[in-house]
Design a protein around this motif. Structure first.
Motif, short mmCIF file in Angstrom:
data_model
loop_
_atom_site.label_atom_id
_atom_site.label_comp_id
_atom_site.label_asym_id
_atom_site.label_seq_id
_atom_site.Cartn_x
_atom_site.Cartn_y
_atom_site.Cartn_z
N VAL A 104 0.84 -1.20 0.00
CA VAL A 104 0.00 0.00 0.00
C VAL A 104 0.87 1.25 0.00
CG1 VAL A 104 -1.69 1.34 1.34
CG2 VAL A 104 -2.00 -1.12 1.05
N LYS A 105 1.90 1.27 0.83
CA LYS A 105 2.79 2.44 0.87
C LYS A 105 3.43 2.69 -0.49
CE LYS A 105 3.95 2.30 5.76
NZ LYS A 105 5.00 2.01 6.76
N ARG A 106 3.89 1.63 -1.13
CA ARG A 106 4.53 1.76 -2.44
C ARG A 106 3.52 2.26 -3.48
NH1 ARG A 106 7.61 -2.69 -2.75
NH2 ARG A 106 5.78 -3.99 -2.89
N ALA A 107 2.32 1.70 -3.47
CA ALA A 107 1.30 2.10 -4.44
C ALA A 107 0.89 3.56 -4.25
CB ALA A 107 0.08 1.19 -4.34
N LEU A 108 0.70 3.97 -3.00
CA LEU A 108 0.26 5.34 -2.73
C LEU A 108 1.35 6.36 -3.04
CD1 LEU A 108 -1.74 4.89 0.59
CD2 LEU A 108 -2.63 5.03 -1.74
N LYS A 109 2.60 5.95 -2.94
CA LYS A 109 3.70 6.85 -3.24
C LYS A 109 3.82 7.09 -4.75
CE LYS A 109 8.61 7.47 -2.33
NZ LYS A 109 9.81 6.89 -1.74
N LYS A 110 3.55 6.05 -5.54
CA LYS A 110 3.73 6.13 -7.00
C LYS A 110 2.49 6.62 -7.74
CE LYS A 110 7.02 2.38 -7.71
NZ LYS A 110 7.19 1.09 -8.39
N ASN A 111 1.30 6.32 -7.23
CA ASN A 111 0.07 6.53 -8.00
C ASN A 111 -1.04 7.10 -7.14
OD1 ASN A 111 0.97 4.92 -10.39
ND2 ASN A 111 0.98 3.28 -8.87
N LYS A 112 -2.06 7.59 -7.84
CA LYS A 112 -3.35 7.81 -7.20
C LYS A 112 -4.05 6.47 -7.31
CE LYS A 112 -3.87 12.30 -6.36
NZ LYS A 112 -4.51 13.02 -5.32
N VAL A 113 -4.41 5.89 -6.20
CA VAL A 113 -5.06 4.59 -6.19
C VAL A 113 -6.55 4.81 -5.92
CG1 VAL A 113 -5.11 2.28 -5.17
CG2 VAL A 113 -2.93 3.52 -5.35
N VAL A 114 -7.36 4.37 -6.88
CA VAL A 114 -8.79 4.63 -6.83
C VAL A 114 -9.55 3.31 -6.77
CG1 VAL A 114 -10.73 5.73 -8.02
CG2 VAL A 114 -8.44 6.74 -8.17
N ASP A 129 -1.95 8.33 -12.66
CA ASP A 129 -0.75 9.14 -12.44
C ASP A 129 -0.92 9.96 -11.17
OD1 ASP A 129 1.03 11.56 -12.69
OD2 ASP A 129 1.66 10.43 -14.47
N ILE A 130 0.10 10.01 -10.37
CA ILE A 130 0.06 10.71 -9.09
C ILE A 130 -0.27 12.19 -9.25
CG2 ILE A 130 2.54 11.26 -8.97
CD1 ILE A 130 0.47 10.01 -6.01
N ARG A 131 -0.02 12.73 -10.44
CA ARG A 131 -0.27 14.15 -10.68
C ARG A 131 -1.75 14.46 -10.90
NH1 ARG A 131 4.18 14.51 -15.26
NH2 ARG A 131 3.12 12.55 -15.64
N TYR A 132 -2.60 13.44 -11.10
CA TYR A 132 -4.04 13.69 -11.26
C TYR A 132 -4.58 14.32 -9.98
CZ TYR A 132 -5.10 11.28 -15.64
OH TYR A 132 -5.19 10.92 -16.95
N SER A 134 -7.41 14.88 -7.28
CA SER A 134 -8.48 14.05 -6.73
C SER A 134 -9.85 14.53 -7.19
CB SER A 134 -8.41 14.03 -5.21
OG SER A 134 -7.23 13.42 -4.78
N ASP A 135 -10.02 15.84 -7.26
CA ASP A 135 -11.31 16.40 -7.69
C ASP A 135 -11.67 15.94 -9.10
OD1 ASP A 135 -11.50 17.69 -5.29
OD2 ASP A 135 -10.82 19.63 -6.06
N SER A 136 -10.67 15.89 -9.96
CA SER A 136 -10.90 15.46 -11.33
C SER A 136 -11.33 13.99 -11.37
CB SER A 136 -9.62 15.66 -12.15
OG SER A 136 -9.77 15.13 -13.44
N LEU A 137 -10.69 13.16 -10.59
CA LEU A 137 -11.05 11.74 -10.54
C LEU A 137 -12.45 11.56 -9.96
CD1 LEU A 137 -7.62 10.35 -9.32
CD2 LEU A 137 -8.64 9.99 -11.58
N LYS A 138 -12.78 12.35 -8.95
CA LYS A 138 -14.10 12.24 -8.32
C LYS A 138 -15.22 12.72 -9.26
CE LYS A 138 -14.88 11.34 -4.26
NZ LYS A 138 -15.38 10.08 -3.73
#
Length: 165
Positions: A104-114, A129-132, A134-138
């Protein structure tokens, strides 16, 4: 009885049927036991920690009695009555938790996990991509849970629920 596992070292390349690992178990905040498994499907090995003061086997007997006094694990498909709890199963669960935390730590560091529904309506975990933002994904998935935006414990529960299902 307060048990805690620390200094876990997992050797993925040695894990065949069981976890290949070594760790130290603390009892009431003090080093108690060195535990390990060679990863070939056998039982765990446990030895007295060098700093443990007392009769190791008598204390281990109390630990075993403690686990026997606990209720069976939750029922599942293959064990409708659940499984009897044991020190060894507790150790395995601690290694599992350790590995999930690393993932989980590795995934959250590299990506937005949805955590969201796919086209068929099934819940799944998706990396963006981590740069996305959150509002856009929501906006795209209003019911989605963005693991990066919740507490680590909540993210762990979602992650485990997904992979343990």
């Amino acid at each position: 009885m307060n048990l805690e596992m620390k200094a876990i070292k997992h050797f993925a390349s040695g894990s065949e049927e069981t976890y290949c690992y070594t760790a130290t178990v603390y009892l009431d905040g003090k080093p108690f036991s060195l535990v390990s498994n060679n990863g070939h499907g056998g039982c765990d090995s446990d030895y007295s920690h060098n700093n443990f003061k007392g009769d190791y086997r008598a204390t281990m007997k109390k630990v075993d009695e403690y686990f026997k006094s606990l209720p069976n694990t939750d029922p599942c498909k293959y064990f409708p009555e659940g499984l009897e709890q044991s020190f060894e199963s507790w150790c395995s669960e601690q290694v599992t938790n350790f590995l999930y935390k690393k993932d989980v730590k590795r995934a959250l560091k590299k990506n937005k996990v949805v955590y969201r529904k796919d086209k068929e309506g099934n819940m799944g975990l998706y990396d963006y991509d981590i740069r996305y933002e959150s509002d856009s994904l929501k906006r795209h998935w209003p019911d989605a849970v963005i693991l990066n935006d919740v507490s680590f414990d909540e993210a762990m529960n979602i992650w485990r629920g997904h992979f343990d299902a």
